[in-house]
Scaffold this active site. Structure first.
Site, PDB file in Angstrom:
ATOM      1  N   ASP A  13     -59.525  36.043  31.892  1.00  0.00           N
ATOM      2  CA  ASP A  13     -58.675  34.869  32.570  1.00  0.00           C
ATOM      3  C   ASP A  13     -57.274  34.754  32.483  1.00  0.00           C
ATOM      4  OD1 ASP A  13     -61.683  33.618  32.223  1.00  0.00           O
ATOM      5  OD2 ASP A  13     -61.048  33.344  30.115  1.00  0.00           O
ATOM      6  N   HIS A  41     -62.773  33.952  39.042  1.00  0.00           N
ATOM      7  CA  HIS A  41     -61.435  34.289  39.536  1.00  0.00           C
ATOM      8  C   HIS A  41     -61.039  33.046  40.499  1.00  0.00           C
ATOM      9  CE1 HIS A  41     -62.023  38.964  38.955  1.00  0.00           C
ATOM     10  NE2 HIS A  41     -61.999  38.104  37.720  1.00  0.00           N
ATOM     11  N   GLN A 224     -62.911  40.301  33.693  1.00  0.00           N
ATOM     12  CA  GLN A 224     -62.957  40.211  32.393  1.00  0.00           C
ATOM     13  C   GLN A 224     -61.563  41.030  31.777  1.00  0.00           C
ATOM     14  OE1 GLN A 224     -66.362  41.339  33.344  1.00  0.00           O
ATOM     15  NE2 GLN A 224     -66.401  39.167  33.305  1.00  0.00           N
ATOM     16  N   ASP A 337     -44.604  29.057  33.618  1.00  0.00           N
ATOM     17  CA  ASP A 337     -44.441  27.653  33.605  1.00  0.00           C
ATOM     18  C   ASP A 337     -45.064  26.879  32.326  1.00  0.00           C
ATOM     19  OD1 ASP A 337     -46.648  28.463  35.341  1.00  0.00           O
ATOM     20  OD2 ASP A 337     -47.212  26.550  35.376  1.00  0.00           O
TER      21      ASP A 337
END
Ligand code: IMP
Length: 431
Positions: A13, A41, A224, A337
């Site tokens: 992730d 994805h 992964q 961010d």
């Protein structure tokens, strides 16, 4: 013969999809080499968000060919759903641009049922799998009783193999007191899959080799993350495939060769789904700031399962480890961010155990849970905003300092920093 590789350097992730998307425009082929639809994805193009699980992220680029390599495990029903979703979104899908290795393994409903049943009996030692049948499919592969995509080309023979496979799985399911499957229903479903998917099945190993000989580029897209690798990850809390760069040669069938670049993608913080050690894990307000509430598509909830992800501070000891086991040449940092609401930022730069400090773990990740993180604290850049930054100079000094610390402690130069979900919200650095 350029081979570029993108891998996750954490527990998955990391946001690999967007860097595959960024680099795919210069690649002849984008290829997945491991895993199955346990992956998720996300690629954002304008107002469109594509959530891909099986099809390589290169599919979004009209001129890119896409390979699903022999190292993958493929659930045909999920693949067809995904192909439909892409077609509905205006992406061209046909056997001239999507190629599935004849040697990739097939996931069946029996694998999924076994995955769930085995999790149920694990109790406290639950892995927290995605329930997609990944472990049982790779188990069948290793024990030489798997079904492969090439079997879809001979549906009559496939029906017999499915009969054996489902009947055998049913015995195990019965022992686990789980519902058994109807063999005939599975056969009918897979007969239909054979018909639709047959034109996509190819010798992708030869195709990839030919592309490399012609001097064209292949971009290998890891699924992964390195810390979930079946050999080098936090075993047994791992997936069942090789998620590191080493898996590329085997998972695409291209033989050992030096890649041009091995790009490690890491979030600016750490996340994990499922069970297993996570020394820098946070709770309370830090966790909320890192995870989000789930109201944004980029908040830390699983693309595949919707589960809330565990979140924590960036672990540079594990990043260094990932750099070593992958031979990373550069880093792409995502979600900078997200850190901007925080006053101070921690990076784990070492571990402690029994009064001793370690910058490298003595037995890899095997007893990670026994170690306590040692943090380096850096100032945040609140209330400054990084989302409009496109160059290094656009970043606040504190954000630059954070990135420099990641590169220094991770031991790998940083080439890209993503500062928002949009395709162009990336700072590119010269390495
Ligand atoms: P499996 O791959 O479904 O067997 O799950 C094994 C472990 O890997 C679980 O902890 C999952 O949450 C984790 N996992 C599998 N795929 C992904 C992924 O794409 N991202 C993050 N975690 C994953």
């Amino acid at each position: 013969m350029p081979l570029d590789i993108i891998v996750g350097s954490q527990w998955g992730d990391e946001g690999k999809g967007r860097f595959v998307d960024l680099l795919a425009r210069n690649a002849q082929i984008v290829a997945r080499f491991n895993g199955g639809d346990n992956a998720g994805h996300t690629v954002t193009v304008g107002s469109q968000i594509f959530k891909l699980h099986l099809v390589p992220s290169g599919i979004i680029h009209p001129n890119t060919l896409n390979i699903m390599g022999n190292g993958m495990v493929i659930h045909p029903g999920s693949l067809l759903d995904e192909m439909k979703m892409l077609k509905d979104g205006g992406v061209e899908i046909n056997p001239k641009r999507l190629f599935i290795s004849y040697a990739a393994h097939i996931i069946t409903p029996a694998h999924r049922a076994l995955d769930k049943a085995m999790e149920a009996v694990r109790g406290k030692r639950l892995i927290g799998t995605t329930g997609r049948g990944i472990g049982p499919a790779y188990t069948d592969k290793a024990s030489r009783q798997g079904l492969r995509m090439v079997d879809l080309l001979d549906p009559e023979a496939l029906m017999e193999k499915l009969d054996d496979h489902v009947s055998q799985a049913n015995q195990t399911l019965e022992r686990c007191q789980a519902a058994v499957l109807n063999v005939k229903e599975v056969q009918e479903q897979y007969w239909e899959y054979s018909r639709i998917l047959a034109p996509y099945i190819a010798d992708t190993s030869r195709m990839a080799a030919e592309v490399l000989v012609r001097g064209e580029a292949i971009l290998a897209e890891g699924a992964q993350g390195s810390l979930l690798d079946v050999d080098m990850g936090t075993y047994p809390f791992v997936t069942s495939s090789t998620c590191t760069s080493a898996g590329v040669m085997n998972g695409l069938g291209i033989g050992a060769r030096a890649p041009r670049r091995v790009i490690g993608v890491t979030k600016a913080f750490q996340t994990r789904v499922g069970s297993g050690p996570f020394p820098t894990e946070q709770s309370d307000e830090i966790a909320l700031a890192l995870r989000g509430t789930g109201s944004n598509p980029w908040d830390e909830y699983g693309t595949t399962t919707g589960r809330a992800r565990r979140v924590g501070w960036l672990d540079a000891v594990l990043l260094r480890y990932a750099a070593r086991i992958n031979g990373l040449t550069e880093l792409a940092i995502t979600k900078l961010d997200i850190l901007q609401g925080l006053d101070e930022l921690n990076i784990c730069t070492a571990y402690q155990k029994d009064g001793q400090t370690y910058t490298d773990l003595p037995f890899g990740l095997s007893n990670l849970a026994d170690f306590t993180p040692v943090y380096t604290t850096l100032p945040g850049w609140k209330p400054k905003d990084v989302t409009a930054a496109r160059t290094w100079d656009d970043l606040p000094a504190e954000a630059q300092q954070y990135i420099q610390a990641v590169a220094q402690h991770g031991g790998v130069p940083v080439r890209w920093i993503s500062v928002g979900a949009e395709r162009d919200q990336v700072v590119t650095l010269e390495v």
